[in-house]
Design a protein around this motif. Structure first.
Motif, PDB file in Angstrom:
ATOM      1  N   ASN A 123       0.793  -1.228   0.000  1.00  0.00           N
ATOM      2  CA  ASN A 123       0.000   0.000   0.000  1.00  0.00           C
ATOM      3  C   ASN A 123       0.822   1.274   0.000  1.00  0.00           C
ATOM      4  O   ASN A 123       0.249   2.367   0.043  1.00  0.00           O
TER       5      ASN A 123
ATOM      6  N   PHE B 186      -0.050   3.723  -2.802  1.00  0.00           N
ATOM      7  CA  PHE B 186      -1.356   4.355  -2.601  1.00  0.00           C
ATOM      8  C   PHE B 186      -1.262   5.483  -1.583  1.00  0.00           C
ATOM      9  O   PHE B 186      -1.701   6.611  -1.859  1.00  0.00           O
TER      10      PHE B 186
ATOM     11  N   THR C 251       0.905   8.492  -2.762  1.00  0.00           N
ATOM     12  CA  THR C 251       0.236   9.300  -3.789  1.00  0.00           C
ATOM     13  C   THR C 251      -0.920  10.082  -3.195  1.00  0.00           C
ATOM     14  O   THR C 251      -1.121  11.261  -3.516  1.00  0.00           O
TER      15      THR C 251
ATOM     16  N   LYS D  72      -8.335   3.081  -4.694  1.00  0.00           N
ATOM     17  CA  LYS D  72      -7.464   2.198  -3.904  1.00  0.00           C
ATOM     18  C   LYS D  72      -7.358   0.796  -4.494  1.00  0.00           C
ATOM     19  O   LYS D  72      -6.289   0.180  -4.496  1.00  0.00           O
TER      20      LYS D  72
ATOM     21  N   SER E 180      -4.524   0.166  -6.890  1.00  0.00           N
ATOM     22  CA  SER E 180      -3.133   0.398  -6.495  1.00  0.00           C
ATOM     23  C   SER E 180      -2.256  -0.808  -6.794  1.00  0.00           C
ATOM     24  O   SER E 180      -1.031  -0.688  -6.886  1.00  0.00           O
ATOM     25  N   GLN E 181      -2.869  -1.991  -6.954  1.00  0.00           N
ATOM     26  CA  GLN E 181      -2.085  -3.176  -7.299  1.00  0.00           C
ATOM     27  C   GLN E 181      -1.658  -3.163  -8.769  1.00  0.00           C
ATOM     28  O   GLN E 181      -0.738  -3.863  -9.159  1.00  0.00           O
TER      29      GLN E 181
ATOM     30  N   LYS F 146       0.070  -0.795 -10.766  1.00  0.00           N
ATOM     31  CA  LYS F 146       0.799   0.442 -10.491  1.00  0.00           C
ATOM     32  C   LYS F 146       0.712   1.462 -11.624  1.00  0.00           C
ATOM     33  O   LYS F 146       0.534   2.661 -11.386  1.00  0.00           O
TER      34      LYS F 146
ATOM     35  N   PHE G 112      -2.795   2.814 -11.767  1.00  0.00           N
ATOM     36  CA  PHE G 112      -3.047   3.646 -10.592  1.00  0.00           C
ATOM     37  C   PHE G 112      -2.418   5.034 -10.735  1.00  0.00           C
ATOM     38  O   PHE G 112      -3.071   6.058 -10.481  1.00  0.00           O
TER      39      PHE G 112
ATOM     40  N   ALA H  99      -4.422   8.483 -10.796  1.00  0.00           N
ATOM     41  CA  ALA H  99      -4.209   9.363  -9.645  1.00  0.00           C
ATOM     42  C   ALA H  99      -3.675  10.730 -10.037  1.00  0.00           C
ATOM     43  O   ALA H  99      -4.009  11.744  -9.418  1.00  0.00           O
TER      44      ALA H  99
END
Length: 429
Positions: free
Chosen positions: A8, A11, A14, A95, A98-99, A101, A104, A108
């Motif tokens: 995490n 996440f 960021t 969230k 977030s795996q 990347k 994400f 974000a």
């Protein structure tokens, strides 16, 4: 614990980064009026009868009178609260990605999504923030429902008790909220269709919003009443043109020809608008297709159609101006159609996030360039103002350096020249 932190860290880093850079804007707004156009329009009120966008000003002026709480403070707190909630809601939805990347980071830090109003301060402190709040809140509720964390009835009650009343009130603050009616209608209709429920009750709910929309746009407004209202605000040193244009239908109609020539018939401006329109819609569409194909999410059959229909009202940005704001909302709507779906099949995630090393490097470089060196301009005649797509976070870092360490500071980095100091405004005397 180490495994949790490792999984995490991207996440939380960021999220804190985005919250921190917006916190600087919040701090800045306690000393300066960043968006004087919106601040001026926020004073529109019902003192001489009904006018568009009059609810916020009426409320804030009443608070100022009854509690001696300055208008500018109500204005700032309103936006600080909504932007903070939106950032939190956005990252709650984000969230689960977030795996992945690369996906994400793209979502974000994309200049068309949550960072839009930071990258271009012309998009900051706009009442569009309520539209974004309602989009994110509604999508979050559906995500909870699709995750089996709340029941259908729970979702429906929250929609009726929270989203509809806020929507109703927000239309009286700014009619821009009306353009997101198709998004919310189609989002909840999709759920009803999946449950094989009749749409009678949601038709009633949205009929109320449609009637209010018609009332707001077609209620006859006497120009004399607008002039009287403006005269009562004459000691506040406001941007009178902003108030005049916003409070009457005639003011908006008169600018349509100019905006069409600027945004549709100007090749330079049109190319930038179309670029960000594509960047706002196509990547989300591809993500929906890709993740659905990999069985990471399960996309219902009407999702793509409903997404395209939902953005159609915002294509009127060519006639209304401030195109970046509308493109930003289009991006958030498209994200909403992605964010409503929870990641259910974890076992497929590894396969979905394992491109080759070369592909990873290429994607990483493209996304870093896009997120850190590109910005979506909020609007205006981009060619005339010599505004391009380049800017974004890197420009903000340069500006921060110049503010704190620069010598012989350039005028564009001088806050006292760029913004109105709220303590010097007559409104604060």
């Amino acid at each position: 614990m180490k495994e949790f932190i490792r999984e995490n860290i991207l996440f939380f880093f960021t999220f804190l980064f985005v919250l921190l850079i917006f916190s600087y804007l919040f701090y800045l707004s306690t000393n300066y009026i960043i968006n004087y156009w919106t601040f001026s329009q926020a004073h529109i009120n019902y003192s001489e009868g009904f006018v568009k966008r009059g609810l916020f000003g009426t409320t804030a002026l009443l608070i100022e009178k009854k509690f001696a709480f300055q208008f500018v403070n109500t204005f700032n707190i309103f936006f600080i609260v909504f932007y903070s909630i939106n950032i939190i809601a956005y990252f709650l939805l984000l969230k689960q990605y977030s795996q992945f990347k690369i996906i994400f980071v793209f979502l974000a830090l994309s200049p068309t999504l949550i960072l839009f109003s930071f990258n271009d301060l012309g998009g900051f402190q706009r009442f569009d923030v309520i539209s974004i709040f309602l989009i994110l809140f509604h999508v979050y509720l559906i995500n909870l429902y699709r995750s089996n964390k709340i029941s259908f009835e729970n979702y429906r009650k929250k929609f009726v008790l929270f989203i509809l009343p806020i929507f109703f009130i927000s239309i009286l603050i700014h009619e821009i909220q009306c353009w997101s009616i198709p998004f919310h209608f189609l989002l909840i209709k999709n759920i009803y269709d999946e449950k094989n429920y009749k749409n009678k009750d949601i038709l009633i709910y949205f009929s109320i919003l449609i009637l209010l929309t018609i009332f707001v746009f077609f209620f006859p407004i006497n120009q004399e009443n607008i002039d009287l209202m403006i005269n009562k605000l004459s000691d506040r040193n406001l941007w009178i043109d902003a108030i005049t244009v916003a409070s009457s239908s005639e003011g908006n109609i008169n600018v349509i020809n100019y905006e069409i020539k600027t945004n549709l018939l100007n090749t330079y401006n049109l190319k930038i608008n179309l670029l960000f329109l594509i960047l706002g819609i196509v990547p989300i569409n591809l993500l929906l297709l890709f993740l659905n194909k990999k069985k990471v999410i399960f996309v219902t059959k009407n999702t793509y159609l409903y997404m395209y229909i939902s953005v159609i009202p915002y294509l009127t940005f060519f006639a209304i101006g401030d195109t970046g704001r509308w493109l930003h909302i289009i991006s958030m709507i498209c994200f909403g159609y992605l964010g409503q779906y929870p990641i259910n099949n974890i076992k497929y995630c590894q396969a979905a996030r394992s491109p080759s090393l070369i592909k990873k490097i290429i994607l990483f470089l493209i996304i870093i360039t896009y997120c850190f060196f590109v910005r979506l301009p909020h609007g205006g005649n981009l060619e005339e103002k010599k505004i391009s797509i380049w800017g974004g976070l890197n420009e903000k870092f340069i500006a921060a350096y110049m503010l704190f360490f620069g010598k012989n500071i350039d005028e564009k980095y001088n806050l006292n020249k760029r913004f109105k100091n709220k303590y010097k405004n007559k409104n604060e005397n």
